[in-house]
Design a protein around this motif. Structure first.
Motif, PDB file in Angstrom:
ATOM      1  N   ARG A 105       0.823  -1.218   0.000  1.00  0.00           N
ATOM      2  CA  ARG A 105       0.000   0.000   0.000  1.00  0.00           C
ATOM      3  C   ARG A 105       0.854   1.264   0.000  1.00  0.00           C
ATOM      4  N   ALA A 106       1.985   1.231   0.705  1.00  0.00           N
ATOM      5  CA  ALA A 106       2.851   2.409   0.737  1.00  0.00           C
ATOM      6  C   ALA A 106       3.391   2.730  -0.647  1.00  0.00           C
ATOM      7  N   TYR A 107       3.756   1.709  -1.390  1.00  0.00           N
ATOM      8  CA  TYR A 107       4.245   1.929  -2.750  1.00  0.00           C
ATOM      9  C   TYR A 107       3.110   2.349  -3.680  1.00  0.00           C
ATOM     10  N   LEU A 108       1.952   1.743  -3.531  1.00  0.00           N
ATOM     11  CA  LEU A 108       0.826   2.085  -4.402  1.00  0.00           C
ATOM     12  C   LEU A 108       0.351   3.519  -4.168  1.00  0.00           C
ATOM     13  N   ALA A 109       0.596   4.061  -2.985  1.00  0.00           N
ATOM     14  CA  ALA A 109       0.217   5.448  -2.709  1.00  0.00           C
ATOM     15  C   ALA A 109       1.048   6.425  -3.530  1.00  0.00           C
ATOM     16  N   HIS A 110       2.169   5.968  -4.062  1.00  0.00           N
ATOM     17  CA  HIS A 110       3.056   6.801  -4.887  1.00  0.00           C
ATOM     18  C   HIS A 110       3.467   5.993  -6.122  1.00  0.00           C
ATOM     19  N   PRO A 111       2.557   5.836  -7.092  1.00  0.00           N
ATOM     20  CA  PRO A 111       2.815   4.940  -8.225  1.00  0.00           C
ATOM     21  C   PRO A 111       4.090   5.251  -9.004  1.00  0.00           C
ATOM     22  N   GLU A 112       4.326   6.524  -9.307  1.00  0.00           N
ATOM     23  CA  GLU A 112       5.522   6.872 -10.077  1.00  0.00           C
ATOM     24  C   GLU A 112       6.783   6.534  -9.296  1.00  0.00           C
ATOM     25  N   ALA A 113       6.779   6.806  -8.009  1.00  0.00           N
ATOM     26  CA  ALA A 113       7.929   6.474  -7.176  1.00  0.00           C
ATOM     27  C   ALA A 113       8.102   4.965  -7.062  1.00  0.00           C
ATOM     28  N   ALA A 114       6.995   4.228  -7.019  1.00  0.00           N
ATOM     29  CA  ALA A 114       7.064   2.770  -6.918  1.00  0.00           C
ATOM     30  C   ALA A 114       7.720   2.168  -8.143  1.00  0.00           C
ATOM     31  N   VAL A 115       7.310   2.622  -9.324  1.00  0.00           N
ATOM     32  CA  VAL A 115       7.908   2.107 -10.560  1.00  0.00           C
ATOM     33  C   VAL A 115       9.399   2.420 -10.600  1.00  0.00           C
ATOM     34  N   LEU A 116       9.772   3.575 -10.072  1.00  0.00           N
ATOM     35  CA  LEU A 116      11.163   4.024 -10.104  1.00  0.00           C
ATOM     36  C   LEU A 116      12.040   3.265  -9.118  1.00  0.00           C
ATOM     37  N   THR A 117      11.472   2.825  -7.989  1.00  0.00           N
ATOM     38  CA  THR A 117      12.319   2.340  -6.891  1.00  0.00           C
ATOM     39  C   THR A 117      12.109   0.902  -6.467  1.00  0.00           C
ATOM     40  N   ALA A 118      11.032   0.241  -6.892  1.00  0.00           N
ATOM     41  CA  ALA A 118      10.692  -1.064  -6.324  1.00  0.00           C
ATOM     42  C   ALA A 118      11.754  -2.127  -6.576  1.00  0.00           C
ATOM     43  N   ASN A 119      12.543  -1.971  -7.632  1.00  0.00           N
ATOM     44  CA  ASN A 119      13.555  -2.986  -7.945  1.00  0.00           C
ATOM     45  C   ASN A 119      14.929  -2.641  -7.391  1.00  0.00           C
ATOM     46  N   ARG A 120      15.017  -1.579  -6.575  1.00  0.00           N
ATOM     47  CA  ARG A 120      16.316  -1.138  -6.089  1.00  0.00           C
ATOM     48  C   ARG A 120      16.586  -1.650  -4.669  1.00  0.00           C
ATOM     49  N   VAL A 121      17.873  -1.787  -4.348  1.00  0.00           N
ATOM     50  CA  VAL A 121      18.308  -2.158  -2.998  1.00  0.00           C
ATOM     51  C   VAL A 121      19.189  -1.018  -2.507  1.00  0.00           C
ATOM     52  N   SER A 122      18.760  -0.337  -1.450  1.00  0.00           N
ATOM     53  CA  SER A 122      19.455   0.873  -1.026  1.00  0.00           C
ATOM     54  C   SER A 122      20.469   0.647   0.086  1.00  0.00           C
ATOM     55  N   GLY A 123      20.225  -0.321   0.962  1.00  0.00           N
ATOM     56  CA  GLY A 123      21.077  -0.490   2.126  1.00  0.00           C
ATOM     57  C   GLY A 123      20.947   0.652   3.113  1.00  0.00           C
ATOM     58  N   ARG A 124      19.837   1.401   3.018  1.00  0.00           N
ATOM     59  CA  ARG A 124      19.621   2.533   3.922  1.00  0.00           C
ATOM     60  C   ARG A 124      18.848   2.084   5.159  1.00  0.00           C
TER      61      ARG A 124
END
Length: 240
Positions: A105-124
């Motif tokens: 749900r957190a990702y779906l609340a920001h669709p453009e950001a989800a597409v941009l970041t869902a496949n990334r691993v940040s280590g943050r």
């Protein structure tokens, strides 16, 4: 060449921006999220972000080495928002269901950001805290660590994959999304039984279901598989 990031203690601007705000990493990330929502991925550039913040774009490099590092911070912020108020209840299945649903749900609340970041691993920090919590829930079941990691990978990848898939649909122009959704009724539901007997037999069910996300069903299936693995591990331990 990547630009040098100023140490954390020296990052804060001494003077407010044109909007009267003092720049922080959090303000930059929140502004970037707003820009993604309003203008899409193509609209997020250092120049436009600087303008939105009322600061010179070069100031952003006091906080991030570049736009890719900002992308990682955006993804970490989404995970942080998903788990900000989460507390385990002690029922490992309920806890995992809650975490998975929150991330999705957190990702779906920001669709453009989800597409941009869902496949990334940040280590943050938020990502690490989330992984620690999920792995801790799984280890509390008594599963062997190799099985814990197997289920953890499937669980996290499933939540993020469905978030990216469904976010990509939400990020489409409204007309394109409506056209896609209409295909099940306008095309699939009209296929003749003599050429496509299986689709024709299930057409009403397809029309009713296929425009809804499959994530709840997939999550149920994964958790049932995990529960079976836990039961098998506990039975083996009882026999030893």
């Amino acid at each position: 060449m990547a630009k040098r990031v100023v140490p954390e203690a020296d990052r804060r601007r001494r003077r407010p921006t044109k909007q009267g705000a003092v720049l922080t990493e959090r303000l930059i990330v929140e502004t970037a999220l707003r820009m993604l929502h309003e203008h899409g991925r193509a609209g997020l550039t250092a120049r436009r972000l600087g303008t939105a913040l009322g600061a010179d774009p070069s100031t952003l490099y006091r906080y991030f080495r570049g736009m890719d590092e900002l992308t990682l911070a955006i993804g970490d912020e989404l995970i942080g928002r998903a788990l900000r108020s989460w507390e385990p209840c002690g029922d490992w299945l309920a806890d995992l269901r809650d975490v998975g649903t929150r991330i999705y749900r957190a990702y779906l609340a920001h669709p453009e950001a989800a597409v941009l970041t869902a496949n990334r691993v940040s280590g943050r920090a938020n990502e690490i805290a989330g992984d620690e919590a999920i792995i801790g829930v799984l280890r509390s079941t008594g599963l062997p660590d190799a099985e814990v990691v197997r289920v953890y990978q499937a669980f996290v990848d499933q939540a993020l994959a469905f978030a990216a898939l469904d976010a990509a649909s939400l990020a489409l122009p409204q007309a394109a999304r409506a056209d896609d959704e209409a295909v099940w009724r306008s095309t699939y539901a009209k296929l003749p039984a003599d050429t496509h007997p299986h689709i024709a037999a299930t057409a009403p069910l397809l029309v009713a279901r296929m425009n809804d996300s499959a994530y709840p069903t997939a999550l149920d299936m994964l958790l049932r598989s995990a529960a079976a693995a836990v039961a098998a591990a506990r039975a083996t331990a009882a026999d030893d």
